[in-house]
Design an enzyme around this catalytic site. Structure first.
Site, short mmCIF file in Angstrom:
data_model
loop_
_atom_site.label_atom_id
_atom_site.label_comp_id
_atom_site.label_asym_id
_atom_site.label_seq_id
_atom_site.Cartn_x
_atom_site.Cartn_y
_atom_site.Cartn_z
NE ARG A 182 -4.29 -0.07 2.42
CZ ARG A 182 -5.15 -1.08 2.48
NH1 ARG A 182 -4.73 -2.31 2.54
NH2 ARG A 182 -6.43 -0.84 2.47
NE ARG B 186 -11.03 2.00 4.74
CZ ARG B 186 -12.22 1.39 4.62
NH1 ARG B 186 -13.26 1.81 5.33
NH2 ARG B 186 -12.38 0.39 3.80
P1 AP5 Z 1 -8.51 -3.56 4.02
O1 AP5 Z 1 -9.32 -4.57 4.69
O2 AP5 Z 1 -7.50 -4.00 3.02
O3 AP5 Z 1 -9.47 -2.46 3.44
P2 AP5 Z 1 -9.49 -1.61 2.06
O4 AP5 Z 1 -8.29 -1.67 1.19
O5 AP5 Z 1 -9.90 -0.26 2.51
O6 AP5 Z 1 -10.44 -2.35 1.22
P3 AP5 Z 1 -11.85 -2.80 1.62
O7 AP5 Z 1 -11.78 -4.09 2.36
O8 AP5 Z 1 -12.57 -1.67 2.30
O9 AP5 Z 1 -12.53 -2.94 0.21
P4 AP5 Z 1 -12.37 -4.01 -0.93
O10 AP5 Z 1 -11.69 -3.37 -2.10
O11 AP5 Z 1 -11.81 -5.31 -0.43
O12 AP5 Z 1 -13.90 -4.18 -1.33
P5 AP5 Z 1 -14.93 -5.39 -1.04
O13 AP5 Z 1 -14.62 -6.55 -1.89
O14 AP5 Z 1 -15.11 -5.60 0.43
O15 AP5 Z 1 -7.69 -2.70 5.10
C1 AP5 Z 1 -8.34 -2.18 6.24
C2 AP5 Z 1 -7.34 -1.38 7.06
O16 AP5 Z 1 -6.26 -2.23 7.50
C3 AP5 Z 1 -6.64 -0.23 6.32
O17 AP5 Z 1 -7.43 0.95 6.30
C4 AP5 Z 1 -5.37 -0.07 7.18
O18 AP5 Z 1 -5.63 0.60 8.38
C5 AP5 Z 1 -5.01 -1.53 7.51
N1 AP5 Z 1 -4.12 -2.12 6.50
C6 AP5 Z 1 -4.41 -3.18 5.68
N2 AP5 Z 1 -3.39 -3.44 4.86
C7 AP5 Z 1 -2.41 -2.54 5.15
C8 AP5 Z 1 -1.13 -2.27 4.62
N3 AP5 Z 1 -0.64 -2.99 3.59
N4 AP5 Z 1 -0.41 -1.26 5.16
C9 AP5 Z 1 -0.89 -0.53 6.18
N5 AP5 Z 1 -2.11 -0.71 6.73
C10 AP5 Z 1 -2.87 -1.69 6.21
O19 AP5 Z 1 -16.26 -4.73 -1.66
C11 AP5 Z 1 -16.84 -3.56 -1.10
C12 AP5 Z 1 -18.37 -3.61 -1.27
O20 AP5 Z 1 -18.70 -3.58 -2.65
C13 AP5 Z 1 -19.00 -4.90 -0.72
O21 AP5 Z 1 -20.22 -4.56 -0.14
C14 AP5 Z 1 -19.20 -5.78 -1.96
O22 AP5 Z 1 -20.31 -6.61 -1.78
C15 AP5 Z 1 -19.41 -4.76 -3.08
N6 AP5 Z 1 -18.81 -5.15 -4.34
C16 AP5 Z 1 -17.57 -5.69 -4.51
N7 AP5 Z 1 -17.32 -5.91 -5.80
C17 AP5 Z 1 -18.42 -5.48 -6.49
C18 AP5 Z 1 -18.75 -5.40 -7.87
N8 AP5 Z 1 -17.88 -5.81 -8.83
N9 AP5 Z 1 -19.95 -4.89 -8.22
C19 AP5 Z 1 -20.82 -4.45 -7.26
N10 AP5 Z 1 -20.57 -4.50 -5.93
C20 AP5 Z 1 -19.38 -4.99 -5.55
#
Ligand code: AP5
Length: 218
Positions: free
Chosen positions: A89, A172
């Site tokens: 990241r 974020r």
């Molecule tokens: P993390 O869990 O990695 O969160 P993120 O990157 O903010 O990503 P999300 O999990 O929020 O979203 P996603 O892209 O996975 O989407 P999802 O599939 O769930 O990290 C959380 C925290 O941990 C960070 O903020 C940080 O503090 C820490 N952290 C983690 N890694 C780190 C690192 N490397 N360095 C430092 N700190 C770190 O989908 C979202 C929604 O959309 C769902 O409801 C889903 O049903 C829907 N959806 C998904 N795909 C589709 C589609 N194609 N069409 C329609 N709806 C969809």
């Protein structure tokens, strides 16, 4: 062999796509976010440290995150491929991953960047619900479980993540633009970057990602 990174802003669908890809390619899903949430749930020291950053939407310090990824990638189940979701990241993490991949003889060979509009990200994050047990993501409007509040996969309870508030999401997103987006150029220069449209629905995203992976690893 597929050593994959999924890049993209919060809510782009990295976790959703990851779960589908690992079912196809039979490789481990390594999500640093899930690892931190598990440590928080189990009351581990790592969890206490991570919670203070995650709940506010900030990044966990590089040295902590790099350490857990190095340890995880050295496990035997990563010998035939792995999928990273949420790591790297920052440019520091990307450089460290380069070294870890070389040291272990498991270098990254494909990076898939999931593009998604900001309006759609807000809609997805505010409606997301996640299984407390297995982490499967749902959406209250577009990806509903068969029974409200219950995971289709394992029967676990669905809940809203603490960092899915509007305030935390905006923090974020700021970290994404400042620290993570520059990785697109980093991987473009290495010839590893591929982009898919994450706004077209889950099945289309899966097909597009599979096409890229199969092309790169054939
Ligand atoms: P993390 O869990 O990695 O969160 P993120 O990157 O903010 O990503 P999300 O999990 O929020 O979203 P996603 O892209 O996975 O989407 P999802 O599939 O769930 O990290 C959380 C925290 O941990 C960070 O903020 C940080 O503090 C820490 N952290 C983690 N890694 C780190 C690192 N490397 N360095 C430092 N700190 C770190 O989908 C979202 C929604 O959309 C769902 O409801 C889903 O049903 C829907 N959806 C998904 N795909 C589709 C589609 N194609 N069409 C329609 N709806 C969809």
């Amino acid at each position: 062999m597929s050593n994959i990174i999924l890049l993209g802003p919060p809510g782009a669908g990295k976790g959703t796509l990851a779960k589908q890809l690992i079912a196809v390619y039979k490789i481990p899903h390594i999500s640093t976010g899930d690892m931190f949430r598990e440590a928080i749930k189990n009351g581990e020291p790592l969890g206490r440290l991570a919670a203070s950053y995650i709940n506010e939407g900030h990044l966990v310090p590089d040295e902590v995150t790099i350490g857990i990824v190095r340890e995880r990638l050295s496990q035997p189940d990563c010998a035939n491929g792995y999928l990273l979701d949420g790591f790297p990241r920052t440019l520091v993490q990307a450089a460290a991953l380069d070294t870890i991949g070389s040291d272990l003889g498991r270098p990254i060979n494909v990076v898939i960047n999931i593009a998604c509009s900001e309006n759609e990200l807000v809609r997805r994050i505010s409606g997301r619900r996640v299984c407390r047990k297995c982490g499967t993501p749902y959406h209250i409007e577009t990806m509903k479980p068969k029974v409200e509040g219950v995971c289709d996969v394992c029967g676990g309870e669905l809940f809203q993540r603490k960092d899915d508030t509007k305030e935390s999401f905006l923090v974020r997103l700021g970290h994404y633009y400042n620290e993570t987006k520059p990785l697109e150029n980093f991987y473009k220069e290495l010839g590893l970057l591929h982009e898919i449209d994450g706004g077209t629905g889950v099945q289309k995203s899966l097909k597009a990602a599979q096409k890229i992976i199969d092309e790169v690893t054939k």
